[in-house]
Motif scaffolding. Structure first.
Motif, short mmCIF file in Angstrom:
data_model
loop_
_atom_site.label_atom_id
_atom_site.label_comp_id
_atom_site.label_asym_id
_atom_site.label_seq_id
_atom_site.Cartn_x
_atom_site.Cartn_y
_atom_site.Cartn_z
N PRO A 111 -5.68 20.87 -9.28
CA PRO A 111 -6.83 20.38 -8.88
C PRO A 111 -7.11 20.13 -7.44
O PRO A 111 -6.02 19.57 -6.77
CB PRO A 111 -7.37 19.12 -9.70
N ARG A 112 -8.36 20.59 -6.81
CA ARG A 112 -8.35 20.24 -5.42
C ARG A 112 -8.16 18.86 -5.01
O ARG A 112 -7.57 18.43 -3.88
CB ARG A 112 -9.47 20.96 -4.81
N TRP A 113 -8.70 17.94 -5.75
CA TRP A 113 -8.70 16.31 -5.43
C TRP A 113 -7.18 16.10 -5.53
O TRP A 113 -6.92 15.05 -4.67
CB TRP A 113 -9.32 15.76 -6.64
N ALA A 114 -6.41 16.60 -6.29
CA ALA A 114 -5.00 16.34 -6.23
C ALA A 114 -4.33 16.69 -5.31
O ALA A 114 -3.67 15.72 -4.43
CB ALA A 114 -4.14 16.69 -7.54
N TRP A 115 -4.24 17.73 -4.69
CA TRP A 115 -3.50 18.18 -3.75
C TRP A 115 -3.93 17.64 -2.33
O TRP A 115 -3.38 17.41 -1.23
CB TRP A 115 -3.35 19.73 -3.33
N VAL A 116 -5.61 17.44 -2.18
CA VAL A 116 -5.87 17.02 -1.10
C VAL A 116 -5.46 15.56 -0.79
O VAL A 116 -4.99 15.14 0.22
CB VAL A 116 -7.47 16.97 -1.14
N SER A 117 -5.51 14.77 -1.72
CA SER A 117 -5.02 13.36 -1.85
C SER A 117 -3.53 13.22 -1.69
O SER A 117 -3.13 12.27 -1.08
CB SER A 117 -5.58 12.51 -3.21
N TRP A 118 -2.70 14.05 -2.22
CA TRP A 118 -1.39 14.03 -1.80
C TRP A 118 -0.97 14.48 -0.36
O TRP A 118 -0.26 13.82 0.05
CB TRP A 118 -0.60 15.22 -2.74
N MET A 119 -2.08 15.47 0.01
CA MET A 119 -1.68 15.63 1.51
C MET A 119 -2.13 14.36 2.49
O MET A 119 -1.71 14.27 3.54
CB MET A 119 -2.39 16.96 2.20
N VAL A 120 -3.16 13.76 2.24
CA VAL A 120 -3.60 12.80 2.63
C VAL A 120 -2.43 11.48 2.81
O VAL A 120 -2.00 11.16 3.99
CB VAL A 120 -5.03 12.02 2.30
N VAL A 121 -2.00 11.04 1.64
CA VAL A 121 -0.97 10.21 1.33
C VAL A 121 0.16 10.54 2.32
O VAL A 121 0.96 9.99 3.11
CB VAL A 121 -0.70 10.12 0.14
N ILE A 122 0.60 11.99 2.28
CA ILE A 122 1.83 12.19 2.92
C ILE A 122 1.61 12.36 4.31
O ILE A 122 2.68 11.73 5.16
CB ILE A 122 2.17 13.87 2.38
N SER A 123 0.40 12.73 4.67
CA SER A 123 0.14 12.67 6.26
C SER A 123 0.26 11.27 6.78
O SER A 123 0.65 10.93 7.91
CB SER A 123 -1.10 13.43 6.64
N VAL A 124 -0.50 10.41 6.05
CA VAL A 124 -0.37 8.89 6.54
C VAL A 124 1.03 8.32 6.57
O VAL A 124 1.38 7.68 7.72
CB VAL A 124 -1.23 7.96 5.79
N ALA A 125 1.57 8.57 5.41
CA ALA A 125 3.19 8.21 5.45
C ALA A 125 4.29 8.88 6.77
O ALA A 125 4.89 7.95 7.32
CB ALA A 125 3.85 8.44 4.25
N ILE A 126 3.97 10.01 6.89
CA ILE A 126 4.69 10.66 7.91
C ILE A 126 4.36 10.12 9.36
O ILE A 126 5.19 9.50 10.12
CB ILE A 126 4.64 12.02 8.00
N LEU A 158 0.83 -1.31 -0.02
CA LEU A 158 -0.08 0.04 0.00
C LEU A 158 0.89 1.10 -0.03
O LEU A 158 0.56 2.13 -0.74
CB LEU A 158 -0.72 -0.05 1.16
N HIS A 159 2.00 1.15 0.71
CA HIS A 159 2.87 2.38 0.62
C HIS A 159 3.48 2.67 -0.82
O HIS A 159 3.27 3.84 -1.03
CB HIS A 159 4.06 2.10 1.70
N HIS A 160 3.83 1.45 -1.49
CA HIS A 160 4.45 1.81 -2.64
C HIS A 160 3.29 2.30 -3.73
O HIS A 160 3.73 3.21 -4.57
CB HIS A 160 5.06 0.50 -3.22
N LEU A 161 2.01 1.68 -3.65
CA LEU A 161 0.98 2.13 -4.23
C LEU A 161 0.63 3.55 -4.11
O LEU A 161 0.42 4.39 -5.21
CB LEU A 161 -0.20 1.27 -4.48
N ALA A 162 0.47 3.98 -2.99
CA ALA A 162 0.42 5.33 -2.51
C ALA A 162 1.37 6.49 -2.84
O ALA A 162 1.01 7.42 -3.78
CB ALA A 162 0.23 5.47 -0.93
N THR A 163 2.72 6.08 -2.79
CA THR A 163 3.81 6.99 -3.48
C THR A 163 3.70 6.92 -4.84
O THR A 163 4.10 7.94 -5.58
CB THR A 163 5.20 6.00 -2.92
N LEU A 164 3.30 5.89 -5.50
CA LEU A 164 3.42 5.93 -7.07
C LEU A 164 2.31 6.79 -7.29
O LEU A 164 2.40 7.33 -8.51
CB LEU A 164 3.28 4.40 -7.55
N TYR A 165 1.34 6.75 -6.61
CA TYR A 165 0.13 7.63 -7.07
C TYR A 165 0.52 8.86 -7.06
O TYR A 165 0.22 9.91 -8.17
CB TYR A 165 -1.06 7.38 -6.13
N VAL A 166 1.12 9.48 -5.90
CA VAL A 166 1.67 10.94 -5.84
C VAL A 166 2.72 11.20 -6.89
O VAL A 166 2.37 12.40 -7.60
CB VAL A 166 2.23 11.08 -4.57
#
Length: 245
Positions: A206-221, A109-117
């Motif tokens: 787009p808002r969906w992009a930066w919101v999803s990025w922030m979610v992924v980054i927050s969870v990863a941190i 899941l970590h790799h998939l999320a990172t690849l998404y960003v």
């Protein structure tokens, strides 16, 4: 206009390089290691190859950025090259986990999320790479120490030298990781969040992009902080047990 120093397409080239490193490690360098540690060590080697280079490449791209660069600036060719470099690595390492450790859901899941960003920043939004690369630098600057520590950990049970190296690296790696992942990472993430929430990026990201990025980054941190916290707890317990003997 900035031009990339590498020929295009870079993604297949980078993937081929990482694949060559992985296969060389698996069939040559670590061929005598156990069935579990052999693929893990091969993964460590491509992680080491990626992390050290990615940190240097990200730093180079950041330093080359124009003074007026913001978190919503268009990606430069150099920034795109770094993103493709990381996409290639995470794609191969994801394949490694799917083949050898399909039950390691967290890493997959970590790799998939990172690849998404990385892929959305590179191929869909085409803006915002500056912020992503700063986070990449903070994440990968500890790669060399982490992978040396991991490889030593694989061998410490049967090698006094590896055990000694593991014990030597542990507190230093934990401290380094804590600073970059536990302090600087959240500080920069907060700075990103303030910028995005202000609406400054809305015209191009787009808002969906930066919101999803922030979610992924927050969870990863958060997961990184929990991981290193557990390592510190185990290290302190081991120290106390040794003193009590």
């Amino acid at each position: 206009m900035e031009t990339s120093i590498l020929p295009s397409p870079t993604l297949p080239t980078f993937f081929s390089i990482f694949l060559l490193i992985y296969l060389s490690a698996y069939f040559l360098l670590f061929r005598n290691w156990g069935p579990n540690h052999r693929p893990e060590a091969s993964s460590c080697l491509i992680s080491l190859s990626h992390g050290t280079a990615a940190a240097a490449m990200a730093a180079h791209a950041i330093l080359r950025s124009h003074k007026a660069t913001t978190f919503a600036s268009p990606n430069t060719p150099t920034q795109n090259t770094v993103l493709e470099f990381s996409v290639a690595y995470f794609s191969l390492d994801l394949l490694h986990y799917v083949l050898f450790f399909p039950n390691d859901v967290l890493f997959i899941l970590h790799h998939l999320a990172t690849l998404y960003v990385f892929t959305t920043c590179r191929y869909v939004v085409r803006h915002g790479a500056h912020a992503i690369l700063v986070l990449l630098l903070l994440a990968e600057i500890t790669s060399g120490c982490q992978n040396a520590w991991t490889l030593a950990g694989f061998r410490r049970a049967g090698s006094p030298a590896a055990a000694k190296l593991y014990d030597f690296l542990s507190p230093k790696f934990y401290a380094l990781y804590s600073v970059f992942r536990g302090i600087l990472g959240p500080m920069f993430m907060y700075k990103m969040g303030v910028f995005y929430v202000s609406g400054a990026a809305d015209p191009v990201i787009p808002r969906w992009a930066w919101v999803s990025w922030m979610v992924v980054i927050s969870v990863a941190i958060c997961l990184s902080i929990l991981w290193v916290l557990n390592l510190w707890i185990d290290w302190c317990k081991n120290k106390m047990q040794k003193k009590m003997r």
